[in-house]
Design an enzyme around this catalytic site. Structure first.
Site, PDB file in Angstrom:
ATOM      1  N   ASP A  94      -3.026  -1.357  10.168  1.00 50.86           N
ATOM      2  CA  ASP A  94      -3.125  -1.341   8.702  1.00 50.86           C
ATOM      3  C   ASP A  94      -3.768  -2.605   8.137  1.00 50.86           C
ATOM      4  O   ASP A  94      -4.012  -2.674   6.933  1.00 50.86           O
ATOM      5  CB  ASP A  94      -1.724  -1.193   8.074  1.00 50.86           C
ATOM      6  CG  ASP A  94      -1.169   0.212   8.217  1.00 50.86           C
ATOM      7  OD1 ASP A  94      -1.916   1.110   8.635  1.00 50.86           O
ATOM      8  OD2 ASP A  94       0.008   0.408   7.896  1.00 50.86           O
TER       9      ASP A  94
ATOM     10  N   LYS B   7       0.858  -1.195   0.000  1.00 52.37           N
ATOM     11  CA  LYS B   7       0.000   0.000   0.000  1.00 52.37           C
ATOM     12  C   LYS B   7       0.883   1.229   0.000  1.00 52.37           C
ATOM     13  O   LYS B   7       2.056   1.182   0.419  1.00 52.37           O
ATOM     14  CB  LYS B   7      -0.940   0.022   1.202  1.00 52.37           C
ATOM     15  CG  LYS B   7      -0.287  -0.038   2.595  1.00 52.37           C
ATOM     16  CD  LYS B   7       0.239   1.274   3.134  1.00 52.37           C
ATOM     17  CE  LYS B   7       0.857   1.125   4.530  1.00 52.37           C
ATOM     18  NZ  LYS B   7       1.690   2.253   4.959  1.00 52.37           N
TER      19      LYS B   7
HETATM   20  C1  LIG Z   1       1.308   5.110  10.482  1.00 54.47           C
HETATM   21  C2  LIG Z   1       1.269   3.904   9.570  1.00 54.47           C
HETATM   22  C3  LIG Z   1       0.417   4.310   8.335  1.00 54.47           C
HETATM   23  O1  LIG Z   1       0.183   3.302   7.437  1.00 54.47           O
HETATM   24  O2  LIG Z   1       2.603   3.647   9.225  1.00 54.47           O
HETATM   25  P1  LIG Z   1       3.383   2.410   8.518  1.00 54.47           P
HETATM   26  O3  LIG Z   1       3.620   1.362   9.576  1.00 54.47           O
HETATM   27  O4  LIG Z   1       2.527   1.907   7.416  1.00 54.47           O
HETATM   28  O5  LIG Z   1       4.667   2.991   8.045  1.00 54.47           O
HETATM   29  C4  LIG Z   1       0.616   2.736  10.299  1.00 54.47           C
HETATM   30  O6  LIG Z   1      -0.722   3.003  10.627  1.00 54.47           O
HETATM   31  C5  LIG Z   1       1.342   2.306  11.569  1.00 54.47           C
HETATM   32  O7  LIG Z   1       0.672   1.154  12.027  1.00 54.47           O
HETATM   33  P2  LIG Z   1       1.436  -0.093  12.591  1.00 54.47           P
HETATM   34  O8  LIG Z   1       2.557  -0.459  11.652  1.00 54.47           O
HETATM   35  O9  LIG Z   1       0.442  -1.133  12.946  1.00 54.47           O
HETATM   36  O10 LIG Z   1       2.056   0.546  13.875  1.00 54.47           O
HETATM   37  P3  LIG Z   1       2.703  -0.230  15.097  1.00 54.47           P
HETATM   38  O11 LIG Z   1       3.859  -1.044  14.650  1.00 54.47           O
HETATM   39  O12 LIG Z   1       1.628  -0.897  15.881  1.00 54.47           O
HETATM   40  O13 LIG Z   1       3.183   1.056  15.915  1.00 54.47           O
HETATM   41  C6  LIG Z   1       4.371   1.162  16.587  1.00 54.47           C
HETATM   42  C7  LIG Z   1       4.228   2.295  17.565  1.00 54.47           C
HETATM   43  O14 LIG Z   1       3.925   3.535  16.879  1.00 54.47           O
HETATM   44  C8  LIG Z   1       2.999   4.314  17.631  1.00 54.47           C
HETATM   45  N1  LIG Z   1       1.779   4.572  16.846  1.00 54.47           N
HETATM   46  C9  LIG Z   1       1.437   3.784  15.799  1.00 54.47           C
HETATM   47  C10 LIG Z   1       0.292   4.043  15.069  1.00 54.47           C
HETATM   48  C11 LIG Z   1      -0.507   5.131  15.449  1.00 54.47           C
HETATM   49  N2  LIG Z   1      -1.635   5.443  14.794  1.00 54.47           N
HETATM   50  N3  LIG Z   1      -0.154   5.903  16.496  1.00 54.47           N
HETATM   51  C12 LIG Z   1       0.984   5.637  17.192  1.00 54.47           C
HETATM   52  O15 LIG Z   1       1.301   6.363  18.129  1.00 54.47           O
HETATM   53  C13 LIG Z   1       2.725   3.544  18.906  1.00 54.47           C
HETATM   54  O16 LIG Z   1       3.625   4.006  19.883  1.00 54.47           O
HETATM   55  C14 LIG Z   1       3.083   2.121  18.556  1.00 54.47           C
HETATM   56  O17 LIG Z   1       3.491   1.380  19.661  1.00 54.47           O
HETATM   57  N1  LIG Z   2       5.122 -11.588   7.378  1.00 56.55           N
HETATM   58  C1  LIG Z   2       5.797 -10.487   7.774  1.00 56.55           C
HETATM   59  N2  LIG Z   2       6.302  -9.658   6.858  1.00 56.55           N
HETATM   60  C2  LIG Z   2       6.952  -8.533   7.256  1.00 56.55           C
HETATM   61  N3  LIG Z   2       7.164  -8.166   8.517  1.00 56.55           N
HETATM   62  C3  LIG Z   2       6.681  -8.961   9.478  1.00 56.55           C
HETATM   63  C4  LIG Z   2       5.982 -10.151   9.136  1.00 56.55           C
HETATM   64  N4  LIG Z   2       5.610 -10.715  10.281  1.00 56.55           N
HETATM   65  C5  LIG Z   2       6.072  -9.936  11.273  1.00 56.55           C
HETATM   66  N5  LIG Z   2       6.709  -8.860  10.801  1.00 56.55           N
HETATM   67  C6  LIG Z   2       7.290  -7.747  11.610  1.00 56.55           C
HETATM   68  O1  LIG Z   2       6.574  -6.537  11.297  1.00 56.55           O
HETATM   69  C7  LIG Z   2       7.468  -5.444  11.130  1.00 56.55           C
HETATM   70  C8  LIG Z   2       6.845  -4.415  10.181  1.00 56.55           C
HETATM   71  O2  LIG Z   2       6.901  -4.909   8.897  1.00 56.55           O
HETATM   72  P1  LIG Z   2       6.228  -4.235   7.614  1.00 56.55           P
HETATM   73  O3  LIG Z   2       4.760  -4.428   7.626  1.00 56.55           O
HETATM   74  O4  LIG Z   2       6.934  -4.754   6.425  1.00 56.55           O
HETATM   75  O5  LIG Z   2       6.572  -2.690   7.816  1.00 56.55           O
HETATM   76  P2  LIG Z   2       5.765  -1.391   7.425  1.00 56.55           P
HETATM   77  O6  LIG Z   2       4.489  -1.397   8.244  1.00 56.55           O
HETATM   78  O7  LIG Z   2       6.669  -0.262   7.789  1.00 56.55           O
HETATM   79  O8  LIG Z   2       5.540  -1.475   5.972  1.00 56.55           O
HETATM   80  C9  LIG Z   2       8.765  -6.083  10.624  1.00 56.55           C
HETATM   81  O9  LIG Z   2       9.890  -5.340  10.999  1.00 56.55           O
HETATM   82  C10 LIG Z   2       8.763  -7.466  11.304  1.00 56.55           C
HETATM   83  O10 LIG Z   2       9.440  -7.433  12.533  1.00 56.55           O
END
Ligand SMILES: C[C@@](CO)(OP(=O)(O)O)[C@H](O)COP(=O)(O)OP(=O)(O)OC[C@H]1O[C@@H](n2ccc(N)nc2=O)[C@H](O)[C@@H]1O
Ligand SMILES: Nc1ncnc2c1ncn2[C@@H]1O[C@H](COP(=O)(O)OP(=O)(O)O)[C@@H](O)[C@H]1O
Length: 289
Positions: free
Chosen positions: A143, A18
Protein backbone atom coordinates in the site's frame (compact mmCIF):
# COMPACT_ATOMS: atom_id res chain seq x y z
CA UNK A 1 7.55 22.47 -3.96
CA UNK A 2 7.55 22.56 -0.18
CA UNK A 3 9.24 25.49 1.48
CA UNK A 4 12.12 24.10 3.51
CA UNK A 5 11.72 25.07 7.15
CA UNK A 6 13.73 28.15 8.13
CA UNK A 7 16.48 27.95 10.81
CA UNK A 8 16.08 24.18 10.88
CA UNK A 9 12.63 24.21 12.45
CA UNK A 10 10.18 21.33 12.07
CA UNK A 11 8.73 20.25 8.70
CA UNK A 12 5.17 18.99 9.40
CA UNK A 13 3.53 16.65 6.89
CA UNK A 14 0.24 14.70 7.19
CA UNK A 15 0.04 10.92 6.78
CA UNK A 16 -3.60 10.48 5.70
CA UNK A 17 -5.74 7.35 5.93
CA UNK A 18 -6.95 5.57 2.81
CA UNK A 19 -10.19 3.76 2.12
CA UNK A 20 -10.57 0.82 -0.25
CA UNK A 21 -13.86 1.80 -1.93
CA UNK A 22 -13.98 -1.71 -3.45
CA UNK A 23 -11.60 -4.67 -3.22
CA UNK A 24 -11.86 -7.66 -5.53
CA UNK A 25 -9.47 -10.61 -5.34
CA UNK A 26 -8.81 -11.97 -8.80
CA UNK A 27 -6.32 -14.74 -8.14
CA UNK A 28 -3.48 -16.17 -6.11
CA UNK A 29 0.09 -15.83 -7.37
CA UNK A 30 2.82 -18.46 -7.18
CA UNK A 31 4.45 -16.58 -4.27
CA UNK A 32 1.23 -16.92 -2.23
CA UNK A 33 0.27 -13.26 -2.57
CA UNK A 34 -3.07 -12.36 -4.12
CA UNK A 35 -3.80 -10.21 -7.13
CA UNK A 36 -6.29 -7.49 -6.30
CA UNK A 37 -8.36 -4.84 -7.97
CA UNK A 38 -9.06 -2.00 -5.59
CA UNK A 39 -10.03 1.67 -5.61
CA UNK A 40 -7.98 3.78 -3.21
CA UNK A 41 -9.18 7.15 -2.01
CA UNK A 42 -7.58 9.30 0.71
CA UNK A 43 -9.40 11.11 3.50
CA UNK A 44 -8.41 14.39 5.13
CA UNK A 45 -7.78 12.68 8.47
CA UNK A 46 -4.77 10.74 9.67
CA UNK A 47 -1.45 10.78 11.48
CA UNK A 48 0.88 13.76 11.36
CA UNK A 49 4.68 13.58 11.24
CA UNK A 50 7.21 16.30 12.05
CA UNK A 51 10.79 16.20 10.79
CA UNK A 52 13.89 18.16 11.81
CA UNK A 53 17.25 17.84 10.08
CA UNK A 54 20.29 16.39 11.88
CA UNK A 55 23.76 16.40 10.35
CA UNK A 56 25.17 13.55 12.43
CA UNK A 57 23.40 10.67 10.66
CA UNK A 58 21.26 9.83 13.71
CA UNK A 59 17.52 9.06 13.59
CA UNK A 60 15.21 9.57 16.55
CA UNK A 61 11.47 8.88 16.78
CA UNK A 62 9.10 10.02 19.52
CA UNK A 63 6.90 8.70 20.86
CA UNK A 64 7.56 5.00 20.24
CA UNK A 65 4.60 2.85 19.15
CA UNK A 66 3.77 0.25 21.76
CA UNK A 67 4.54 -3.23 20.44
CA UNK A 68 6.60 -1.96 17.48
CA UNK A 69 10.38 -1.79 17.96
CA UNK A 70 12.32 1.27 16.74
CA UNK A 71 13.94 -0.54 13.81
CA UNK A 72 10.66 -2.25 12.83
CA UNK A 73 8.72 1.00 12.73
CA UNK A 74 7.90 1.68 9.09
CA UNK A 75 8.97 5.32 9.60
CA UNK A 76 12.50 4.25 10.57
CA UNK A 77 12.61 1.55 7.91
CA UNK A 78 11.68 4.14 5.27
CA UNK A 79 14.29 6.61 6.60
CA UNK A 80 17.02 3.92 6.60
CA UNK A 81 16.32 3.09 2.94
CA UNK A 82 16.70 6.78 2.03
CA UNK A 83 19.90 7.15 4.06
CA UNK A 84 21.44 4.53 1.77
CA UNK A 85 20.82 6.82 -1.23
CA UNK A 86 23.35 9.41 -0.07
CA UNK A 87 27.02 9.51 0.90
CA UNK A 88 26.32 12.29 3.40
CA UNK A 89 25.60 11.77 7.11
CA UNK A 90 21.89 12.52 6.91
CA UNK A 91 19.76 12.22 10.01
CA UNK A 92 16.51 13.51 11.46
CA UNK A 93 14.51 13.92 14.62
CA UNK A 94 10.99 12.65 13.88
CA UNK A 95 7.86 13.21 15.93
CA UNK A 96 4.75 11.12 15.32
CA UNK A 97 1.25 12.23 16.18
CA UNK A 98 -0.54 8.87 15.81
CA UNK A 99 -4.29 9.11 15.34
CA UNK A 100 -5.08 6.11 13.11
CA UNK A 101 -5.86 2.74 14.66
CA UNK A 102 -3.33 0.06 13.74
CA UNK A 103 -4.45 -2.90 11.66
CA UNK A 104 -7.74 -1.21 10.84
CA UNK A 105 -7.43 -1.28 7.04
CA UNK A 106 -6.80 2.47 6.97
CA UNK A 107 -3.16 2.06 5.91
CA UNK A 108 -1.69 4.14 8.74
CA UNK A 109 1.68 2.38 8.80
CA UNK A 110 1.99 2.52 5.00
CA UNK A 111 1.03 6.20 5.01
CA UNK A 112 3.59 6.99 7.74
CA UNK A 113 6.24 5.27 5.59
CA UNK A 114 5.23 7.19 2.45
CA UNK A 115 5.16 10.54 4.26
CA UNK A 116 8.63 9.80 5.63
CA UNK A 117 9.95 9.05 2.11
CA UNK A 118 8.39 12.23 0.69
CA UNK A 119 9.41 14.52 3.57
CA UNK A 120 13.00 13.28 3.94
CA UNK A 121 13.51 13.39 0.17
CA UNK A 122 12.74 17.11 0.51
CA UNK A 123 14.57 17.74 3.80
CA UNK A 124 17.70 15.86 2.68
CA UNK A 125 17.50 17.32 -0.85
CA UNK A 126 17.88 13.86 -2.41
CA UNK A 127 15.88 14.81 -5.52
CA UNK A 128 14.55 11.27 -6.02
CA UNK A 129 11.57 11.08 -8.40
CA UNK A 130 8.14 9.82 -7.31
CA UNK A 131 8.83 6.69 -9.40
CA UNK A 132 12.00 6.02 -7.41
CA UNK A 133 10.27 6.71 -4.08
CA UNK A 134 7.32 4.46 -5.02
CA UNK A 135 9.72 1.62 -5.87
CA UNK A 136 11.46 2.03 -2.51
CA UNK A 137 8.02 2.17 -0.86
CA UNK A 138 6.87 -1.08 -2.47
CA UNK A 139 9.68 -2.91 -0.66
CA UNK A 140 8.05 -1.77 2.61
CA UNK A 141 4.47 -2.76 1.74
CA UNK A 142 1.97 -3.07 -1.09
CA UNK A 143 0.00 0.00 0.00
CA UNK A 144 2.99 2.37 0.24
CA UNK A 145 3.22 3.31 -3.49
CA UNK A 146 -0.28 4.80 -3.67
CA UNK A 147 0.51 7.05 -0.70
CA UNK A 148 3.82 8.07 -2.32
CA UNK A 149 2.12 8.97 -5.60
CA UNK A 150 -0.62 10.82 -3.76
CA UNK A 151 -3.43 10.35 -6.27
CA UNK A 152 -6.67 8.40 -5.76
CA UNK A 153 -6.16 5.33 -7.92
CA UNK A 154 -7.45 2.05 -9.27
CA UNK A 155 -4.84 -0.49 -8.20
CA UNK A 156 -4.01 -3.89 -9.62
CA UNK A 157 -1.31 -6.51 -9.01
CA UNK A 158 -0.75 -6.52 -5.24
CA UNK A 159 -1.62 -2.83 -5.28
CA UNK A 160 1.42 -1.46 -7.09
CA UNK A 161 -0.01 -1.07 -10.62
CA UNK A 162 -1.76 2.26 -10.27
CA UNK A 163 -4.08 4.17 -12.57
CA UNK A 164 -5.12 7.58 -11.20
CA UNK A 165 -8.88 8.22 -10.97
CA UNK A 166 -9.19 11.98 -10.44
CA UNK A 167 -12.89 11.81 -11.38
CA UNK A 168 -13.94 10.05 -8.14
CA UNK A 169 -16.60 11.91 -6.16
CA UNK A 170 -15.29 13.33 -2.86
CA UNK A 171 -18.06 12.64 -0.33
CA UNK A 172 -17.92 12.84 3.45
CA UNK A 173 -17.26 9.56 5.20
CA UNK A 174 -18.22 8.27 8.60
CA UNK A 175 -15.58 5.71 9.59
CA UNK A 176 -16.28 3.33 12.46
CA UNK A 177 -13.41 1.34 13.94
CA UNK A 178 -14.36 -1.82 15.84
CA UNK A 179 -11.80 -2.48 18.55
CA UNK A 180 -10.40 -5.63 16.97
CA UNK A 181 -7.11 -6.17 15.17
CA UNK A 182 -7.62 -8.17 11.98
CA UNK A 183 -4.73 -10.40 10.95
CA UNK A 184 -4.33 -9.78 7.19
CA UNK A 185 -2.39 -13.02 6.63
CA UNK A 186 -5.14 -15.05 8.31
CA UNK A 187 -7.78 -13.58 5.98
CA UNK A 188 -5.76 -14.18 2.80
CA UNK A 189 -5.00 -17.78 3.78
CA UNK A 190 -8.62 -18.62 4.69
CA UNK A 191 -10.01 -21.40 2.50
CA UNK A 192 -13.42 -19.71 2.30
CA UNK A 193 -12.04 -16.46 0.83
CA UNK A 194 -13.41 -15.45 -2.58
CA UNK A 195 -10.25 -15.32 -4.67
CA UNK A 196 -11.61 -15.82 -8.19
CA UNK A 197 -13.50 -12.61 -8.90
CA UNK A 198 -13.64 -11.76 -12.60
CA UNK A 199 -11.31 -8.88 -13.46
CA UNK A 200 -13.24 -5.72 -14.33
CA UNK A 201 -12.14 -2.51 -16.01
CA UNK A 202 -11.88 0.86 -14.28
CA UNK A 203 -15.01 2.20 -15.91
CA UNK A 204 -17.05 -0.72 -14.53
CA UNK A 205 -15.44 -0.35 -11.10
CA UNK A 206 -16.36 3.34 -11.02
CA UNK A 207 -19.90 2.71 -12.28
CA UNK A 208 -20.74 -0.30 -10.09
CA UNK A 209 -18.88 0.67 -6.95
CA UNK A 210 -17.92 -2.95 -6.38
CA UNK A 211 -17.66 -4.90 -3.14
CA UNK A 212 -15.02 -6.02 -0.69
CA UNK A 213 -14.24 -9.73 -1.17
CA UNK A 214 -12.71 -9.96 2.33
CA UNK A 215 -15.80 -8.65 4.10
CA UNK A 216 -17.73 -11.93 4.54
CA UNK A 217 -14.77 -13.86 5.98
CA UNK A 218 -13.71 -11.01 8.28
CA UNK A 219 -17.31 -10.65 9.54
CA UNK A 220 -17.44 -14.36 10.28
CA UNK A 221 -14.07 -14.51 12.07
CA UNK A 222 -14.54 -11.21 13.91
CA UNK A 223 -18.28 -10.90 14.78
CA UNK A 224 -17.74 -7.34 16.03
CA UNK A 225 -17.00 -6.33 12.42
CA UNK A 226 -20.22 -7.96 11.19
CA UNK A 227 -22.19 -6.31 14.00
CA UNK A 228 -20.75 -2.90 13.14
CA UNK A 229 -21.62 -3.40 9.46
CA UNK A 230 -25.20 -4.32 10.40
CA UNK A 231 -25.53 -1.31 12.66
CA UNK A 232 -24.17 1.23 10.17
CA UNK A 233 -26.20 -0.33 7.34
CA UNK A 234 -29.35 0.78 9.19
CA UNK A 235 -28.38 4.39 8.41
CA UNK A 236 -26.51 4.17 5.11
CA UNK A 237 -24.85 1.52 2.91
CA UNK A 238 -21.72 0.40 4.77
CA UNK A 239 -18.56 -1.33 3.57
CA UNK A 240 -15.31 -2.55 5.09
CA UNK A 241 -11.95 -1.03 4.08
CA UNK A 242 -9.02 -3.31 3.19
CA UNK A 243 -8.96 -6.41 5.35
CA UNK A 244 -10.80 -4.48 8.07
CA UNK A 245 -11.66 -3.92 10.76
CA UNK A 246 -12.86 -0.37 9.96
CA UNK A 247 -16.23 0.21 8.30
CA UNK A 248 -17.30 3.29 6.35
CA UNK A 249 -20.40 4.93 4.84
CA UNK A 250 -20.49 7.94 2.54
CA UNK A 251 -22.66 11.03 2.93
CA UNK A 252 -23.43 14.16 0.92
CA UNK A 253 -22.50 16.49 3.75
CA UNK A 254 -20.43 16.64 6.91
CA UNK A 255 -23.56 17.45 8.91
CA UNK A 256 -25.28 14.23 7.80
CA UNK A 257 -22.22 12.13 8.67
CA UNK A 258 -21.91 13.75 12.10
CA UNK A 259 -25.61 13.30 12.77
CA UNK A 260 -25.39 9.54 12.11
CA UNK A 261 -22.22 9.26 14.22
CA UNK A 262 -24.10 10.91 17.10
CA UNK A 263 -26.69 8.10 16.97
CA UNK A 264 -24.12 5.32 17.42
CA UNK A 265 -23.40 3.87 20.86
CA UNK A 266 -20.84 5.99 22.72
CA UNK A 267 -18.29 3.15 22.94
CA UNK A 268 -17.80 3.15 19.16
CA UNK A 269 -14.57 4.77 17.95
CA UNK A 270 -15.51 6.93 14.96
CA UNK A 271 -14.29 9.81 12.85
CA UNK A 272 -15.82 11.90 10.10
CA UNK A 273 -13.58 12.95 7.21
CA UNK A 274 -13.79 14.13 3.62
CA UNK A 275 -12.74 11.89 0.75
CA UNK A 276 -9.94 13.57 -1.22
CA UNK A 277 -8.36 12.57 -4.52
CA UNK A 278 -5.09 14.36 -3.75
CA UNK A 279 -3.19 13.14 -0.71
CA UNK A 280 -3.00 15.82 2.01
CA UNK A 281 0.74 15.02 2.18
CA UNK A 282 1.14 16.05 -1.46
CA UNK A 283 -0.98 19.14 -0.88
CA UNK A 284 1.42 20.30 1.86
CA UNK A 285 4.64 19.36 0.03
CA UNK A 286 3.76 20.25 -3.58
CA UNK A 287 0.70 22.52 -3.31
CA UNK A 288 -2.91 21.85 -4.43
CA UNK A 289 -3.27 20.00 -7.76
C1 LIG B 1 -5.30 -5.92 1.11
C2 LIG B 1 -4.89 -4.57 1.65
C3 LIG B 1 -5.63 -3.51 0.79
O1 LIG B 1 -5.30 -2.21 1.07
O2 LIG B 1 -5.32 -4.55 2.99
P1 LIG B 1 -5.03 -3.60 4.27
O3 LIG B 1 -3.71 -4.02 4.86
O4 LIG B 1 -5.00 -2.19 3.78
O5 LIG B 1 -6.15 -3.87 5.21
C4 LIG B 1 -3.38 -4.41 1.52
O6 LIG B 1 -2.97 -4.41 0.18
C5 LIG B 1 -2.57 -5.45 2.27
O7 LIG B 1 -1.22 -5.07 2.13
P2 LIG B 1 -0.20 -5.14 3.32
O8 LIG B 1 -0.81 -4.52 4.55
O9 LIG B 1 1.11 -4.63 2.85
O10 LIG B 1 -0.15 -6.69 3.52
P3 LIG B 1 0.92 -7.50 4.36
O11 LIG B 1 0.91 -7.08 5.78
O12 LIG B 1 2.22 -7.50 3.62
O13 LIG B 1 0.26 -8.94 4.18
C6 LIG B 1 0.18 -9.90 5.16
C7 LIG B 1 -0.08 -11.21 4.48
O14 LIG B 1 -1.32 -11.17 3.72
C8 LIG B 1 -1.18 -11.90 2.51
N1 LIG B 1 -1.43 -11.02 1.35
C9 LIG B 1 -1.32 -9.68 1.45
C10 LIG B 1 -1.57 -8.87 0.35
C11 LIG B 1 -1.92 -9.48 -0.86
N2 LIG B 1 -2.17 -8.76 -1.97
N3 LIG B 1 -2.03 -10.82 -0.94
C12 LIG B 1 -1.79 -11.59 0.15
O15 LIG B 1 -1.91 -12.81 0.07
C13 LIG B 1 0.21 -12.49 2.51
O16 LIG B 1 0.13 -13.78 3.06
C14 LIG B 1 0.98 -11.61 3.46
O17 LIG B 1 2.04 -12.27 4.08
N1 LIG C 1 4.39 3.69 11.91
C1 LIG C 1 3.56 2.63 12.02
N2 LIG C 1 2.25 2.83 12.18
C2 LIG C 1 1.41 1.76 12.26
N3 LIG C 1 1.78 0.48 12.21
C3 LIG C 1 3.08 0.22 12.05
C4 LIG C 1 4.02 1.29 11.96
N4 LIG C 1 5.21 0.74 11.79
C5 LIG C 1 5.04 -0.59 11.80
N5 LIG C 1 3.75 -0.92 11.95
C6 LIG C 1 3.18 -2.30 11.94
O1 LIG C 1 2.31 -2.43 10.80
C7 LIG C 1 1.10 -3.09 11.15
C8 LIG C 1 -0.02 -2.63 10.20
O2 LIG C 1 -0.39 -1.35 10.55
P1 LIG C 1 -1.41 -0.43 9.74
O3 LIG C 1 -0.79 0.09 8.50
O4 LIG C 1 -1.92 0.59 10.68
O5 LIG C 1 -2.58 -1.45 9.37
P2 LIG C 1 -3.53 -1.53 8.11
O6 LIG C 1 -2.65 -1.83 6.91
O7 LIG C 1 -4.47 -2.65 8.42
O8 LIG C 1 -4.22 -0.23 8.04
C9 LIG C 1 0.89 -2.74 12.62
O9 LIG C 1 0.17 -3.74 13.29
C10 LIG C 1 2.32 -2.62 13.17
O10 LIG C 1 2.78 -3.84 13.68
Amino acid sequence: MAELPEHNSWLSVPAPAKLNLMLHITGRRDDGYHNLQTLFQFVDYGDELHFKLRNDGELTLTPAIEGVSFEDNLIIRAARLLQKKSEKKLGADIRLDKKLPMGGGLGGGSSDAATTLLALNTLWDLQLSLDELAAIGLSLGADVPVFVRGEAAFAEGVGEILTPVPELAEPWYLVVCPQVHVNTGKIFSHEGLTRDSDPINIRTALRQGGRNDCQAIVSMLYPEVGNTLNLLNKFSFAKMTGTGACIFSSFGSETEAISVSAQLPAEYKVFVAKGVNQSPAHKVLFGPS
